[in-house]
Every structure is written in structure tokens, then in C-alpha cells.
Design an enzyme around this catalytic site. Structure first.
Site, mmCIF file in Angstrom:
data_model
loop_
_atom_site.group_PDB
_atom_site.id
_atom_site.type_symbol
_atom_site.label_atom_id
_atom_site.label_comp_id
_atom_site.label_asym_id
_atom_site.label_seq_id
_atom_site.Cartn_x
_atom_site.Cartn_y
_atom_site.Cartn_z
ATOM 1 N N ALA A 1 -18.620 -31.734 -5.836
ATOM 2 C CA ALA A 1 -18.054 -30.422 -6.129
ATOM 3 C C ALA A 1 -19.107 -29.321 -6.110
ATOM 4 C CB ALA A 1 -17.350 -30.451 -7.487
ATOM 5 N N ASP B 1 -23.180 -34.256 -16.877
ATOM 6 C CA ASP B 1 -24.581 -34.641 -17.028
ATOM 7 C C ASP B 1 -25.351 -33.483 -17.665
ATOM 8 O OD1 ASP B 1 -27.223 -35.435 -16.766
ATOM 9 O OD2 ASP B 1 -26.945 -36.265 -14.752
#
Length: 288
Positions: free
Chosen positions: A152, A174
Site C-alpha cells: 500500500a 509496524d
């Protein structure tokens, strides 16, 4: 020296054997007669996060107009009704959220984007099994849910045109703790420009994390963006999607088991400025 070398070769051989065994298990699962049997995560384990800047073997359309959402692997049941994806979980992991969202929004197409190949395959098999279970029960649940392997951070505008999405989720991304890695975070000023492009006015961008520093980072950049306005605490408390993303994602469940904190921040996409609407009326802002 020689013993260490032999040991290293033994470890490498074991790794190869382990990968071959997992591949064999997945092939056996895909070819099974009972497709309603849910897959097992232990056969699809992969690293918790992937480097978004690495070169991955990914397929993506040249433009959103060339994206066919109705192929067999995605939403074949929606072919002919004109629907396109309007709810997206970016970095969907093992698919817990999209499994929860699909029955909540039966008239929407819910897509999970996942960069890790084995995890994406697990979600596809999971949805396939849930669809078969629903058919046995006489229903059509989960026909409106799918998972696609994609990066993405690089290719989101290749899949979604202007104002395509009503909801976009960023659940436990993350954290990239090191300062030099902050550019790889999923919320940055540059990426927010793309999110503002694909989310329609009135749509919601959802974030949740168990890392307070990342929460402050995302909140800082979203607060600074002119096209995103923070929901009030009352609005967040009343939004069923907020409750869903805190309990249905695998990371959310793990944080719950460990009695950790969860930090939520949700933003509504503001209306386009008048100058942009004028440009669109003149034909200068149409999608290519």
C-alpha cells in the site's frame, strides 16, 4: 571449525526441509475435499513485518480503471452489480478485522491488503472456508470480503481512484522504533496525501496501536493535515468499527492477553476545498 560448518549446513538443511513441509501442507490444504475446513496458522507463519521498500514480486494495475474486482479470487459474486471496494484494511494481517467487517457491512466490498505472501494466502483460504460454511448454512456471508497481496505504501493509487473508500483501517502497524526507520511508517505526510485522495469526504480513517510513541506520531501528522479532522471521544465510542478493531484483530487479541494498552485515533475526511471543486468542474481534476 569443521564441526561448526557441519552444524551450519544441518541448520540450513532443516530450514529448507521446514519450508518444503509448509509448502506441502498448504498444497494439501488447497486440494482438500472439505474446503469448509479453516486453515491452521502454523502452516502460514512468516515474519511479523516486511520491508515496504524491498522489491517484492507484486502484480498491480496501471490505474484503478483497469482493476477488475470481480475475478474469481476476489469478488465474483459482485460481478455485474457495479460495486467496487469501499472499505479497506491496510496491512490486514491474518484477516480478523475483515472477517468482522464483512457481515457488518453486507452491501460493501471489504478488502484486506497484506504484503506478506504466506499471510495473504492464509486469509484467502480462511475466507474461502467461511464462504463454504455459510453456503452450507444457506447464507452468503463473506462473499463481500477478500484479501489481496499488495504494498500500500507504493501502489495504493493504482488500486483506488479518487474518493473510492468510505473507511480505511490501520491496525497495529509496524512501529519502526529507530529514527532512521520512521520514513517507513504507514502514516507520513506524503502518504496522508494519498489517503486523502482515495478516501471520500465524510469517510473515516481509523488507527489503533499499542505503541504510545507511534500513536503520538500518527496523531501529530493527522492533526496537521487540513483534510482530516479528529472524531470526538463520544463519536469514537459510538462507532461500532472502533469496538471491532480493538478486539477482532490478532494483534489486538494478543495485546488484550498481555493486558497492554491500546491507543485509538479516528479521523473524518473533510470536504474538498472550493478551489478543487472548481477545478473539477472545469475538467482539470479528472482521474486518468
Amino acid at each position: 571449525m569443521g564441526k561448526r560448518a557441519r552444524g551450519a549446513r544441518t541448520v540450513d538443511a532443516a530450514r529448507v526441509d521446514g519450508k518444503a513441509l509448509k509448502k506441502q501442507r498448504k498444497a494439501e490444504f488447497a486440494a482438500r475435499e472439505d474446503v469448509s475446513q479453516l486453515p491452521q496458522k502454523r502452516n502460514y507463519r512468516q515474519r511479523a513485518h516486511a520491508n515496504p521498500f524491498s522489491d517484492h514480486e507484486l502484480a498491480y494495475p496501471p490505474s484503478p480503471k483497469q482493476m477488475d474486482w470481480h475475478v474469481r479470487e476476489l469478488f465474483p459474486e459482485a460481478a455485474g452489480d457495479g460495486r467496487t471496494v469501499d472499505i479497506c484494511d491496510i496491512g490486514c494481517g491474518f484477516g480478523g478485522l475483515i472477517v468482522g467487517l464483512a457481515p457488518m457491512f453486507p452491501n460493501s466490498l471489504v478488502l484486506g491488503l497484506e504484503i506478506r505472501a504466506q499471510v495473504e494466502e492464509y486469509v484467502r483460504q480462511r475466507l474461502r472456508a467461511l464462504r463454504e460454511q455459510a453456503k452450507v448454512a444457506g447464507g452468503q456471508e463473506f462473499d463481500n470480503a477478500a484479501c489481496l497481496r499488495a504494498n500500500a505504501m507504493k501502489f495504493l493509487p493504482n488500486f483506488f481512484g479518487k474518493h473510492a473508500l468510505t473507511k480505511a483501517f490501520f491496525c497495529f502497524p509496524d512501529p519502526h522504533f529507530k529514527g532512521r526507520k520512521h520514513k517507513a511508517r504507514i502514516v507520513t505526510p506524503q502518504l496522508l496525501a494519498e489517503y486523502a485522495y482515495v478516501i471520500r469526504p465524510g469517510g473515516i480513517l481509523y488507527t489503533i496501536t499499542d505503541v504510545h510513541d507511534l500513536h503520538l506520531w500518527m496523531k501529530k501528522h493527522l492533526d496537521a493535515h487540513p483534510l482530516f479532522h479528529r472524531l470526538t471521544s463520544e463519536e469514537e465510542a459510538q462507532d461500532p468499527c472502533v469496538a471491532l478493531m480493538t478486539v477482532e484483530t490478532e494483534e489486538g487479541k494478543k495485546v488484550e492477553r498481555n493486558k497492554g494498552d491500546k491507543y485509538v485515533a479516528c479521523y473524518r475526511r473533510a470536504d474538498d476545498p472550493e478551489w478543487e471543486e472548481t477545478a473539477l468542474a472545469l475538467g482539470d481534476g479528472s482521474d486518468s
